[in-house]
Design a protein around this motif. Structure first.
Motif, PDB file in Angstrom:
ATOM      1  N   ALA A 131       0.787  -1.234   0.000  1.00 52.78           N
ATOM      2  CA  ALA A 131       0.000   0.000   0.000  1.00 52.78           C
ATOM      3  C   ALA A 131       0.817   1.282   0.000  1.00 52.78           C
ATOM      4  O   ALA A 131       0.442   2.261  -0.637  1.00 52.78           O
ATOM      5  CB  ALA A 131      -0.958   0.016   1.199  1.00 52.78           C
ATOM      6  N   LEU A 154      -1.510   7.884   5.693  1.00 52.99           N
ATOM      7  CA  LEU A 154      -1.996   8.220   4.355  1.00 52.99           C
ATOM      8  C   LEU A 154      -1.132   9.279   3.677  1.00 52.99           C
ATOM      9  O   LEU A 154      -0.800   9.137   2.499  1.00 52.99           O
ATOM     10  CB  LEU A 154      -3.453   8.669   4.409  1.00 52.99           C
ATOM     11  CG  LEU A 154      -4.100   8.961   3.051  1.00 52.99           C
ATOM     12  CD1 LEU A 154      -4.058   7.733   2.142  1.00 52.99           C
ATOM     13  CD2 LEU A 154      -5.527   9.438   3.235  1.00 52.99           C
ATOM     14  N   LYS A 204       2.041   7.661   2.449  1.00 50.45           N
ATOM     15  CA  LYS A 204       1.779   6.784   1.301  1.00 50.45           C
ATOM     16  C   LYS A 204       1.603   7.613   0.030  1.00 50.45           C
ATOM     17  O   LYS A 204       2.186   7.297  -1.012  1.00 50.45           O
ATOM     18  CB  LYS A 204       0.522   5.938   1.535  1.00 50.45           C
ATOM     19  CG  LYS A 204       0.682   4.875   2.590  1.00 50.45           C
ATOM     20  CD  LYS A 204      -0.434   3.842   2.540  1.00 50.45           C
ATOM     21  CE  LYS A 204      -1.613   4.162   3.361  1.00 50.45           C
ATOM     22  NZ  LYS A 204      -2.624   3.081   3.394  1.00 50.45           N
ATOM     23  N   GLU A 223      -4.143   4.210  -6.761  1.00 49.56           N
ATOM     24  CA  GLU A 223      -4.961   4.640  -5.632  1.00 49.56           C
ATOM     25  C   GLU A 223      -5.662   3.468  -4.918  1.00 49.56           C
ATOM     26  O   GLU A 223      -5.708   3.447  -3.685  1.00 49.56           O
ATOM     27  CB  GLU A 223      -5.964   5.703  -6.053  1.00 49.56           C
ATOM     28  CG  GLU A 223      -6.498   6.480  -4.865  1.00 49.56           C
ATOM     29  CD  GLU A 223      -7.239   7.726  -5.304  1.00 49.56           C
ATOM     30  OE1 GLU A 223      -8.340   7.574  -5.856  1.00 49.56           O
ATOM     31  OE2 GLU A 223      -6.701   8.823  -5.076  1.00 49.56           O
ATOM     32  N   HIS A 258      -5.348   2.322  -0.774  1.00 47.05           N
ATOM     33  CA  HIS A 258      -6.495   2.078   0.103  1.00 47.05           C
ATOM     34  C   HIS A 258      -6.750   0.588   0.355  1.00 47.05           C
ATOM     35  O   HIS A 258      -7.826   0.208   0.827  1.00 47.05           O
ATOM     36  CB  HIS A 258      -7.739   2.769  -0.460  1.00 47.05           C
ATOM     37  CG  HIS A 258      -7.571   4.256  -0.516  1.00 47.05           C
ATOM     38  ND1 HIS A 258      -7.484   5.040   0.603  1.00 47.05           N
ATOM     39  CD2 HIS A 258      -7.430   5.101  -1.570  1.00 47.05           C
ATOM     40  CE1 HIS A 258      -7.315   6.307   0.257  1.00 47.05           C
ATOM     41  NE2 HIS A 258      -7.274   6.363  -1.059  1.00 47.05           N
ATOM     42  N   CYS A 259      -5.758  -0.236   0.030  1.00 51.30           N
ATOM     43  CA  CYS A 259      -5.787  -1.682   0.329  1.00 51.30           C
ATOM     44  C   CYS A 259      -6.972  -2.417  -0.299  1.00 51.30           C
ATOM     45  O   CYS A 259      -7.539  -3.341   0.306  1.00 51.30           O
ATOM     46  CB  CYS A 259      -5.765  -1.916   1.835  1.00 51.30           C
ATOM     47  SG  CYS A 259      -4.314  -1.230   2.645  1.00 51.30           S
TER      48      CYS A 259
END
Length: 102
Positions: free
Chosen positions: A22, A50, A53, A77, A81-82
């Motif tokens: 991620a 976040l 990342k 994206e 957000h896994c």
């Protein structure tokens, strides 16, 4: 593809792909194996916040643009957000891009 990942001798093993892929760290490390003089790992943060990342993915996108590789936000994206299988799909794209194999 598993053998390819193992052959790169990455710093971290991918144990939970949704989480481990991620933040973009693994992708940056893969690119650093192919472009050791161009991808500097100190620019990346192996954090799961976040903002960190997103910063990693921005760095990755800038590098890939220099290599004339288009990586759409819709491709990375979901990884951030896994989303299920998103990391694997993108990893497969990197594999094909870097090895020329499918």
């Amino acid at each position: 593809m598993t053998q390819w990942i193992q052959s790169l001798n990455l710093t971290y093993k991918i144990t939970n792909p949704k989480r481990d892929l991620a933040n973009g760290w693994v992708y940056a490390e893969i690119l650093s194996r192919y472009y050791p003089k161009e991808v500097e790992m100190y620019q990346f943060d192996n954090s799961f916040k976040l903002d960190k990342k997103m910063n990693n993915w921005e760095h990755l996108n800038r590098f890939l643009k220099k290599k004339d590789v288009v990586l759409a936000q819709t491709e990375w994206e979901p990884v951030v957000h896994c989303a299920p299988n998103a990391g694997y799909v993108l990893l497969k794209k990197f594999y094909t891009m870097l090895t020329g194999r499918e």
